[in-house]
Each structure stands twice: as structure tokens, then as C-alpha cells.
Write a protein that holds these residues in place. Sequence first.
Motif, PDB file in Angstrom:
ATOM      1  N   SER A 270       0.819  -1.223   0.000  1.00 59.56           N
ATOM      2  CA  SER A 270       0.000   0.000   0.000  1.00 59.56           C
ATOM      3  C   SER A 270       0.845   1.262   0.000  1.00 59.56           C
ATOM      4  CB  SER A 270      -0.927   0.011   1.223  1.00 59.56           C
ATOM      5  OG  SER A 270      -0.179   0.213   2.420  1.00 59.56           O
ATOM      6  N   GLY A 271       2.168   1.095   0.118  1.00 53.52           N
ATOM      7  CA  GLY A 271       3.054   2.247   0.158  1.00 53.52           C
ATOM      8  C   GLY A 271       3.383   2.724   1.557  1.00 53.52           C
ATOM      9  N   ARG A 272       2.884   2.045   2.591  1.00 54.67           N
ATOM     10  CA  ARG A 272       3.149   2.461   3.971  1.00 54.67           C
ATOM     11  C   ARG A 272       4.602   2.187   4.331  1.00 54.67           C
ATOM     12  NH1 ARG A 272       2.418  -0.261   9.093  1.00 54.67           N
ATOM     13  NH2 ARG A 272       1.768  -2.102   7.897  1.00 54.67           N
ATOM     14  N   ASN A 273       5.256   3.185   4.920  1.00 56.30           N
ATOM     15  CA  ASN A 273       6.659   3.081   5.309  1.00 56.30           C
ATOM     16  C   ASN A 273       6.784   2.210   6.559  1.00 56.30           C
ATOM     17  OD1 ASN A 273       9.332   3.382   6.006  1.00 56.30           O
ATOM     18  ND2 ASN A 273       9.237   5.594   6.329  1.00 56.30           N
ATOM     19  N   LEU A 274       7.309   1.005   6.403  1.00 52.04           N
ATOM     20  CA  LEU A 274       7.427   0.077   7.527  1.00 52.04           C
ATOM     21  C   LEU A 274       8.621   0.387   8.425  1.00 52.04           C
ATOM     22  CD1 LEU A 274       6.593  -3.305   5.728  1.00 52.04           C
ATOM     23  CD2 LEU A 274       5.039  -1.720   6.893  1.00 52.04           C
ATOM     24  N   PHE A 275       9.456   1.310   8.011  1.00 50.48           N
ATOM     25  CA  PHE A 275      10.569   1.741   8.862  1.00 50.48           C
ATOM     26  C   PHE A 275      10.134   2.828   9.848  1.00 50.48           C
ATOM     27  CE2 PHE A 275      14.709   0.631   6.353  1.00 50.48           C
ATOM     28  CZ  PHE A 275      14.402  -0.715   6.491  1.00 50.48           C
ATOM     29  N   LEU A 289      11.582  -3.249  12.857  1.00 50.05           N
ATOM     30  CA  LEU A 289      12.041  -3.763  11.569  1.00 50.05           C
ATOM     31  C   LEU A 289      13.226  -2.948  11.065  1.00 50.05           C
ATOM     32  CD1 LEU A 289      11.115  -5.835   9.231  1.00 50.05           C
ATOM     33  CD2 LEU A 289      10.211  -3.784   8.129  1.00 50.05           C
ATOM     34  N   ALA A 290      13.131  -1.636  11.174  1.00 49.10           N
ATOM     35  CA  ALA A 290      14.211  -0.760  10.721  1.00 49.10           C
ATOM     36  C   ALA A 290      15.476  -0.974  11.537  1.00 49.10           C
ATOM     37  CB  ALA A 290      13.780   0.703  10.791  1.00 49.10           C
ATOM     38  N   TYR A 291      15.334  -1.137  12.849  1.00 45.61           N
ATOM     39  CA  TYR A 291      16.508  -1.368  13.686  1.00 45.61           C
ATOM     40  C   TYR A 291      17.211  -2.672  13.310  1.00 45.61           C
ATOM     41  CZ  TYR A 291      15.649   2.577  16.820  1.00 45.61           C
ATOM     42  OH  TYR A 291      15.502   3.854  17.348  1.00 45.61           O
ATOM     43  N   HIS A 292      16.437  -3.714  13.024  1.00 48.33           N
ATOM     44  CA  HIS A 292      17.048  -4.968  12.582  1.00 48.33           C
ATOM     45  C   HIS A 292      17.786  -4.774  11.262  1.00 48.33           C
ATOM     46  CE1 HIS A 292      15.250  -7.049  15.845  1.00 48.33           C
ATOM     47  NE2 HIS A 292      14.051  -7.246  15.320  1.00 48.33           N
ATOM     48  N   PHE A 293      17.185  -4.010  10.346  1.00 49.74           N
ATOM     49  CA  PHE A 293      17.799  -3.739   9.044  1.00 49.74           C
ATOM     50  C   PHE A 293      19.126  -3.002   9.244  1.00 49.74           C
ATOM     51  CE2 PHE A 293      18.440  -1.753   4.933  1.00 49.74           C
ATOM     52  CZ  PHE A 293      17.871  -2.619   4.016  1.00 49.74           C
ATOM     53  N   VAL A 294      19.109  -1.970  10.088  1.00 53.76           N
ATOM     54  CA  VAL A 294      20.335  -1.222  10.388  1.00 53.76           C
ATOM     55  C   VAL A 294      21.401  -2.151  10.947  1.00 53.76           C
ATOM     56  CG1 VAL A 294      21.346   0.524  11.922  1.00 53.76           C
ATOM     57  CG2 VAL A 294      19.210   1.004  10.725  1.00 53.76           C
ATOM     58  N   ALA A 295      21.006  -3.033  11.860  1.00 54.63           N
ATOM     59  CA  ALA A 295      21.964  -3.960  12.459  1.00 54.63           C
ATOM     60  C   ALA A 295      22.600  -4.850  11.407  1.00 54.63           C
ATOM     61  CB  ALA A 295      21.270  -4.803  13.524  1.00 54.63           C
ATOM     62  N   GLY A 296      21.811  -5.297  10.429  1.00 48.82           N
ATOM     63  CA  GLY A 296      22.374  -6.113   9.348  1.00 48.82           C
ATOM     64  C   GLY A 296      23.381  -5.347   8.521  1.00 48.82           C
ATOM     65  N   VAL A 297      23.081  -4.091   8.227  1.00 48.95           N
ATOM     66  CA  VAL A 297      24.009  -3.250   7.466  1.00 48.95           C
ATOM     67  C   VAL A 297      25.313  -3.069   8.242  1.00 48.95           C
ATOM     68  CG1 VAL A 297      24.388  -0.898   6.618  1.00 48.95           C
ATOM     69  CG2 VAL A 297      22.226  -2.064   6.139  1.00 48.95           C
ATOM     70  N   LEU A 298      25.218  -2.789   9.540  1.00 47.74           N
ATOM     71  CA  LEU A 298      26.419  -2.597  10.343  1.00 47.74           C
ATOM     72  C   LEU A 298      27.200  -3.902  10.491  1.00 47.74           C
ATOM     73  CD1 LEU A 298      25.033  -0.299  13.202  1.00 47.74           C
ATOM     74  CD2 LEU A 298      26.197   0.388  11.095  1.00 47.74           C
ATOM     75  N   LYS A 299      26.493  -5.007  10.641  1.00 55.14           N
ATOM     76  CA  LYS A 299      27.136  -6.311  10.798  1.00 55.14           C
ATOM     77  C   LYS A 299      28.002  -6.640   9.579  1.00 55.14           C
ATOM     78  CE  LYS A 299      27.738 -10.554  12.425  1.00 55.14           C
ATOM     79  NZ  LYS A 299      28.551 -10.826  13.639  1.00 55.14           N
ATOM     80  N   HIS A 300      27.525  -6.289   8.401  1.00 53.85           N
ATOM     81  CA  HIS A 300      28.228  -6.632   7.159  1.00 53.85           C
ATOM     82  C   HIS A 300      28.889  -5.412   6.527  1.00 53.85           C
ATOM     83  CE1 HIS A 300      26.519 -10.622   7.425  1.00 53.85           C
ATOM     84  NE2 HIS A 300      25.327 -10.093   7.608  1.00 53.85           N
ATOM     85  N   ALA A 301      29.286  -4.463   7.365  1.00 54.23           N
ATOM     86  CA  ALA A 301      29.826  -3.199   6.867  1.00 54.23           C
ATOM     87  C   ALA A 301      31.061  -3.392   5.992  1.00 54.23           C
ATOM     88  CB  ALA A 301      30.157  -2.271   8.040  1.00 54.23           C
ATOM     89  N   ALA A 302      31.956  -4.278   6.389  1.00 52.89           N
ATOM     90  CA  ALA A 302      33.213  -4.431   5.634  1.00 52.89           C
ATOM     91  C   ALA A 302      32.984  -4.981   4.229  1.00 52.89           C
ATOM     92  CB  ALA A 302      34.191  -5.298   6.418  1.00 52.89           C
ATOM     93  N   PRO A 303      32.304  -6.132   4.065  1.00 52.80           N
ATOM     94  CA  PRO A 303      32.069  -6.599   2.693  1.00 52.80           C
ATOM     95  C   PRO A 303      31.151  -5.670   1.909  1.00 52.80           C
ATOM     96  CG  PRO A 303      30.901  -7.988   4.275  1.00 52.80           C
ATOM     97  CD  PRO A 303      31.820  -7.120   5.053  1.00 52.80           C
ATOM     98  N   LEU A 304      30.215  -5.033   2.578  1.00 50.76           N
ATOM     99  CA  LEU A 304      29.324  -4.085   1.907  1.00 50.76           C
ATOM    100  C   LEU A 304      30.120  -2.927   1.310  1.00 50.76           C
ATOM    101  CD1 LEU A 304      26.283  -3.572   1.430  1.00 50.76           C
ATOM    102  CD2 LEU A 304      26.230  -2.367   3.618  1.00 50.76           C
ATOM    103  N   THR A 305      31.167  -2.503   2.016  1.00 54.54           N
ATOM    104  CA  THR A 305      31.977  -1.383   1.544  1.00 54.54           C
ATOM    105  C   THR A 305      32.633  -1.680   0.201  1.00 54.54           C
ATOM    106  OG1 THR A 305      32.394  -0.685   3.821  1.00 54.54           O
ATOM    107  CG2 THR A 305      33.891   0.163   2.153  1.00 54.54           C
ATOM    108  N   ALA A 306      32.973  -2.939  -0.049  1.00 50.97           N
ATOM    109  CA  ALA A 306      33.601  -3.295  -1.323  1.00 50.97           C
ATOM    110  C   ALA A 306      32.699  -2.969  -2.499  1.00 50.97           C
ATOM    111  CB  ALA A 306      33.955  -4.780  -1.323  1.00 50.97           C
TER     112      ALA A 306
END
Length: 464
Positions: A270-275, A289-306
Motif C-alpha cells: 500500500s506504500g506504507r513506510n514500515l521503517f 524492523l528498521a533497527y534490525h535492518f540497520v543492524a544487518g548493514v552494520l554487521k556486514h559493513a566491511a564486505p558491503l563497503t567493497a
Amino acid sequence: MTIAHWDWRNSPGQLVAPQNLDVEKAKQFLAQHQVRYVLAQFVDIYGVAKSKAVPVDHLDDIITDGVGFAGGGVFGMRLAPHEAEYMLVGDLSTLSLIPWAPGYARVMGTGAVSGRPHPIDTRNILKTQVARLAERGWILNTGIEPEFSLLERTADGSVVPFDSTDVLQKPAYDYRGLSRVRVFLERVTESLQALGIDVYQIDHEDGNGQYEINFKYADALTSADQIILFKMAAAEIAHELGAICSFMPKPKSSTTGNGMHIHCSIADASGRNLFHDPSDNRGMGLSQLAYHFVAGVLKHAAPLTALLAPSVNSYKRLVVGRTASGTTWAPVFVAYGDNNRTAMVRIPYGRIEIRTGDSGMNPYLAQAAIIAAGLDGIDRKLDPGEPHNINFYALTPDEISRRNIETLPQSLHEAIEALSRCELMRNALGADFIDEFVGLKREEWIDYHRHVSDWEVKRYLNFF
């Protein structure tokens, strides 16, 4: 050669093809706008647009069998000269005119080999991650902010700002710096607007000759397609004006680098922002949900940076401590905070902004990796910890270490090796892709170290 400016406002009808077109209606649309050629287009592993020009009478070929490319002629396709061709099968939903090139349109699509989607086609990689979200009824919306440098090459071969009067020590938001390149900025903006891309602000950034054009968020795949259109427009319009539009992450050591920050939020059908959650007791408007997403980004920061900072030059921008330019908007601290521009992830309220990336990224790969990291955080219910609402640049390395804050990789080599070891990215983006990308980037790192720079000659020629 100077090319006359096409005033798109005098063109009949809209420049973006209506959705749900069939081939016959697409032909009518192209005939209405006197299109002679359609660019069948994909991007390579580096995010660079590759095309074949197809006479408009052969539109059917693009949509049915596809347009063939010798995969061995393009970096990163993992196809040998004796193997089947890479075929681009056009998606009519991506059909649009090219306002800066009268008589031309472009279409993107699915890259296939032997009738199957090619796993190293970077747009296909993003589509696979988008499909993972769709299985849950979700859409990733992203607002991507491209910074770039408008330059020119002088008679002695040096590269300087296109506006020779752009010399202020701190030129951010300077009126004159903006006004004196307005012809370029207006033409790019009007071209994007003609394609239905909603540009909402333009500014002079922190470096001399540096600018940013912002447009409204869209779903991740559309955002990536729009970034490629923007880069095409900016490069070609600059060329016509005798300038160079550079997306090099750090074109000069004494000026700030060109970032490409990515704002993210997940929406439902419906377009509702779930974050967004106004009851967030941290006051940042984020849902669990957003906090979990942020945690995943931080957890994989090094390979994500590549994938967000994919070149040797990227790491002249991502530095710990004070830079030669005196300021940086490229945080290297693996943390998040409320409107904190010195952390890897900034929270503008109700969404997140990932600030690591630079304008040299492939937007398809970068967003695919972000989805993979974020979904891992969601699936494992990872906790990002407490936000850090402090100026990291004001802290000493010991003070940062005592807070258990890690830093991003400080070289392409470090980032690539982290990516090569990351099972999450290997499983999500595909082993063939990871092996190809890592292999190419290891070669880039070796080539870089074999090069003797001007800095080395100046420092060591008579030193020993």
C-alpha cells in the motif's frame, strides 16, 4: 563539435513511454517522437552503460530474441569468446526518450545467456534481491544522492573546475558557484524532469567544482535505472559544453570526495513506510524492523563497503582522521546515530541513510548488497545497539576504540578480502559474481601498486 540544444518542451507528448505498452503502442510512441534509433542498454560490472544502437524498425528484435553482445568484449561478464552470446531482452516498461540526444530512445531489460537470465548481469542481481523482498510483500524505496565534479582540462593537461572563479576555501551552497554553471545544471535538470524524474533541489557542494542534484525516491530498481540516466545526461551535456562531468570518488586530495548517499525505507504494497514508528522511544521514528535492518548493514559493513566504494580511489575518500581537504562527509565509523553525519548510518527520522558509498558505485550492486545485509539483520533479529549521537571526528582513536566502534576498510584490498570471505554475500549475490568481482578488483589493486605516482617521485627521487 557543438550540438544544438533540444528544447524538449516543444516535443509532442510525454517523453517516457506509458506503462503496460505492447510492441505496437511502443512503435506508435516512438514514431510520435520521430525516434530513429533505440539504445538496447545494460551496465557492466563497474556500473558503466553499454549499448547497441538499433534502428527503430527493428524494435521487435529487442523485445523478442534480444540484442546480442559478445560477452568476452565486456569486463566482468565471465563469458569466453567461444561461448554463447549475452542477449539483452528489452523490457518495454523501461522505454524512454533521451532528451539530450534527439531521435534516440533507450530500453533496458534482462540479460540472458542460452535463454536463461545471466547471473552476473548486475541488474539481474538486484532484481533477484528485490524479488526476495516481494515474497514478503515489501518494496525497498531508495533516494540516491549523486555528487559529481564539473571540471575541464587545461592546455598543460591539468584538471581544474569548469568555473575558473570557483576558488572559495569553503564554497558549499555558494550562490556564484551555482549560478555560473547554471546552463549545465538547467539542461541536466530539465532532461531529467522531461523523463518524469522529480528533481527537487540542486546545490553547490563542499568542493570547488562539486555539485549535487537530488531527485525523489523510487523503488530500488527504478532508482538504479534513474542514476544511470542521470550519469548519461550529465556526462553528455558536459561534453557538449566543453566540460568533464566526473564521478570519480576523490578527484583531488585537497577537496572533498564525491559521495552517493543512499536513503532507504521498506514499504508494504500500500506504500506504507514500515521503517517509520512515531512511538520509537529513542525519538528517531524507527520501527523494530528498521533497527534490525540497520543492524544487518552494520554487521556486514566491511564486505558491503567493497560494493559501495569499489575502486582504489574510493579509499582516498574513506579515511580515518583529518583529510587533506579539511572536512569529509564520508564517515568510516561502523555506527548509527540520530542525524549523525559522522556515522556510517544516519537516521533522518523514519528512514535510514547509508553514507559510505561514492559516485563510482554500480547502483544495482550496491542496492542488492544493502538488501542482502538488511534482510540478514531482519531474519536474525540483530540488534544495532544504542545510537551514537557524537561527533566521531572530534574523538581520538583511543576514545573510539573504548566505545567498541569499528572502522570501515581503509583500502580496496581490505574491503575485497572481506567480501571474498563473506558467505552471506556469496549466497545472496551468487558465487560466480563474487569470484568475478573479487578477481577484477584484486587485479586493480595489483595494477595500482605497480604504478609509480608523482608523490613517490617527488618524495624519494633525491631522498636516499
